[in-house]
Design a protein around this motif. Structure first.
Motif, PDB file in Angstrom:
ATOM      1  N   SER A  60       0.849  -1.316  -0.227  1.00 42.19           N
ATOM      2  CA  SER A  60      -0.172   0.125   0.061  1.00 42.19           C
ATOM      3  C   SER A  60       0.908   1.151   0.043  1.00 42.19           C
ATOM      4  CB  SER A  60      -1.043   0.078   1.155  1.00 42.19           C
ATOM      5  OG  SER A  60      -0.437   0.049   2.315  1.00 42.19           O
ATOM      6  N   LEU A  61       2.123   1.284   0.592  1.00 39.07           N
ATOM      7  CA  LEU A  61       2.798   2.299   0.621  1.00 39.07           C
ATOM      8  C   LEU A  61       3.477   2.552  -0.743  1.00 39.07           C
ATOM      9  CD1 LEU A  61       4.624   4.253   2.756  1.00 39.07           C
ATOM     10  CD2 LEU A  61       6.523   2.393   2.230  1.00 39.07           C
ATOM     11  N   ILE A  62       4.241   1.515  -1.543  1.00 35.32           N
ATOM     12  CA  ILE A  62       4.720   2.069  -2.842  1.00 35.32           C
ATOM     13  C   ILE A  62       3.464   2.017  -3.916  1.00 35.32           C
ATOM     14  CG2 ILE A  62       5.999   0.696  -4.724  1.00 35.32           C
ATOM     15  CD1 ILE A  62       7.260  -0.949  -2.387  1.00 35.32           C
ATOM     16  N   GLY A  63       2.436   1.456  -3.679  1.00 32.82           N
ATOM     17  CA  GLY A  63       0.918   1.708  -4.368  1.00 32.82           C
ATOM     18  C   GLY A  63       0.593   3.104  -4.400  1.00 32.82           C
ATOM     19  N   MET A  64       0.701   3.657  -3.260  1.00 30.84           N
ATOM     20  CA  MET A  64       0.115   5.002  -3.001  1.00 30.84           C
ATOM     21  C   MET A  64       1.077   5.963  -3.450  1.00 30.84           C
ATOM     22  SD  MET A  64      -2.049   7.069  -1.957  1.00 30.84           S
ATOM     23  CE  MET A  64      -3.290   6.728  -0.727  1.00 30.84           C
TER      24      MET A  64
ATOM     25  N   THR B 110       2.517  10.275  -7.097  1.00 29.63           N
ATOM     26  CA  THR B 110       3.471  10.515  -8.245  1.00 29.63           C
ATOM     27  C   THR B 110       3.044  10.907  -9.705  1.00 29.63           C
ATOM     28  OG1 THR B 110       5.106   9.473  -6.989  1.00 29.63           O
ATOM     29  CG2 THR B 110       6.014  10.080  -9.021  1.00 29.63           C
ATOM     30  N   ALA B 111       1.813   9.841 -10.028  1.00 29.35           N
ATOM     31  CA  ALA B 111       1.337   9.996 -11.311  1.00 29.35           C
ATOM     32  C   ALA B 111       0.441  11.297 -11.202  1.00 29.35           C
ATOM     33  CB  ALA B 111       0.379   8.932 -11.462  1.00 29.35           C
ATOM     34  N   LEU B 112       0.033  11.899 -10.090  1.00 26.95           N
ATOM     35  CA  LEU B 112      -0.703  13.116 -10.077  1.00 26.95           C
ATOM     36  C   LEU B 112      -0.022  14.430  -9.945  1.00 26.95           C
ATOM     37  CD1 LEU B 112      -3.564  12.336  -7.394  1.00 26.95           C
ATOM     38  CD2 LEU B 112      -3.894  12.851  -9.788  1.00 26.95           C
TER      39      LEU B 112
END
Ligand code: AMP
Ligand code: MN
Ligand code: MN
Length: 328
Positions: free
Chosen positions: A35-39, A44-46
């Motif tokens: 969840s850390l790396i996913g979030m 970052t994409a935003l």
């Protein structure tokens, strides 16, 4: 999602923040790191300035997860932490994050989690008790924020999903978990590759540690409690790490007649005289998080933990009493 107001508020807070600091619980597991790396990937994409922090003592990461791309996790709290929005992932209480540096007075804390006993320590709390994993909440937030999933994000979220659902076998596995899996596979997850990395590839010391734990397994209360303990010497003599205990308590749970499985261990990382305890329940009859809370810890109904000064014999007696009290 059960609470749309909390969900929308969290989505808007993430959208509105420019600089963020992402943290998770100590001894991070698959869902913590996933969840850390996913979030982080979503933010970052935003175009956000998002920094992941994990304390230096957690490295190297357990072998099951060290293949996840994590070169950009920092091990010192950024100097501007007090000005960042701090996002806690998979963290049932603020005490489970060891970084004193992130306790910035006045900072905005966003608490995203699925533990039912979450202490709601955040400025905003999104605690979705029926989510299979925190990664599932991150996945839902990614949709709400209109962010497509890269392979890196999909892999990280998939690791959180499979580890917290026991590979889609625990009670927390619902249709959303499978829908999420389908989407993550579409986004590039190689299922067999992840399986080999997370569930195979045992370091040999783990084999010897498991053998010791199994040889020291005892049954209590006509088998309703299946319990094993490991001494610091067991780790030293096999060259095993605490993270190599992952999965042992689940093996104990699979013994016929078991209501609760427990594993207590002392190793180089536990304070003198302290035992770290993992508990698992085999069905919904017993809530092991209540037992863990009685011992000063917490967790989920079916998986919980605490740290105690009770030695193995007293601890087994305590656990069996707690089980008896819940059964009466
Ligand atoms: P573990 O047995 O370490 O895999 O932990 C199982 C579950 O119990 C996880 O959901 C943890 O968040 C929770 N847990 C473990 N140890 C503690 C603790 N000392 N305090 C609160 N929760 C814990
Ligand atoms: Mn976790
Ligand atoms: Mn989790």
């Amino acid at each position: 999602m059960s609470d749309t107001v909390a969900f929308d508020a969290m989505r808007d807070a993430l959208r509105g923040a420019e600089r963020l600091l992402l943290v998770t619980h100590e001894h991070p597991d698959g869902d913590a790191l996933g969840s850390l790396i996913g979030m982080h990937g979503v933010l970052t994409a935003l175009g956000k300035d998002a920094v992941m922090f994990v304390a230096p003592e957690e490295f190297p990461l357990p072998y099951e997860y060290d293949w996840l791309e994590h070169h950009d996790i920092v091990t010192t709290v950024p100097a501007d932490a007090a000005e960042r929005t701090i996002v806690f992932l998979d963290c049932g209480s603020i005490d489970r994050n060891p970084a004193d540096g992130v306790r910035c007075p006045g900072a905005t804390l966003l608490n995203i989690d699925h533990h039912h006993d979450n202490t709601r320590f955040g400025t905003l709390n999104l605690v979705v008790e029926d989510a299979s994993c925190t990664a599932e909440i991150v996945w839902t937030l990614a949709h709400a924020l209109d962010v497509g999933l890269t392979r890196r994000v999909a892999e990280a979220l998939y690791v959180g999903l499979i580890t917290d659902t026991g590979r889609f076998m625990y009670e927390n596995t619902g249709a959303p978990a499978h829908e999420m899996a389908a989407e993550l596979i579409e986004a590039g997850v190689d299922v067999a590759f992840v399986y080999r990395r997370v569930y195979e590839g045992w370091p040999e010391p783990k084999l010897h540690l498991v053998a010791r734990a199994l040889s020291r397994t005892e049954r209590f209360g006509d088998g309703r409690l299946t319990f094993a303990h490991l001494f610091a010497d067991d780790f030293a003599q096999t060259a095993a790490l605490d993270s190599h205990t992952e999965g042992i308590v689940d093996m104990l749970r699979s013994v016929d007649g078991t209501k609760v499985a427990g594993l207590a261990r002392q190793h180089s990382g536990t304070a003198a005289g302290q035992w770290k305890v993992s508990l698992r329940a085999s069905d919904d009859d017993i809530d092991v998080s209540a037992i863990a809370r009685a011992g000063g810890g917490g967790g989920h109904r079916a998986a919980a933990g605490f740290t105690t000064a009770l030695g193995p014999a007293e601890l087994a007696a305590f656990l069996d009493e707690q089980i008896a009290a819940q059964q009466s």
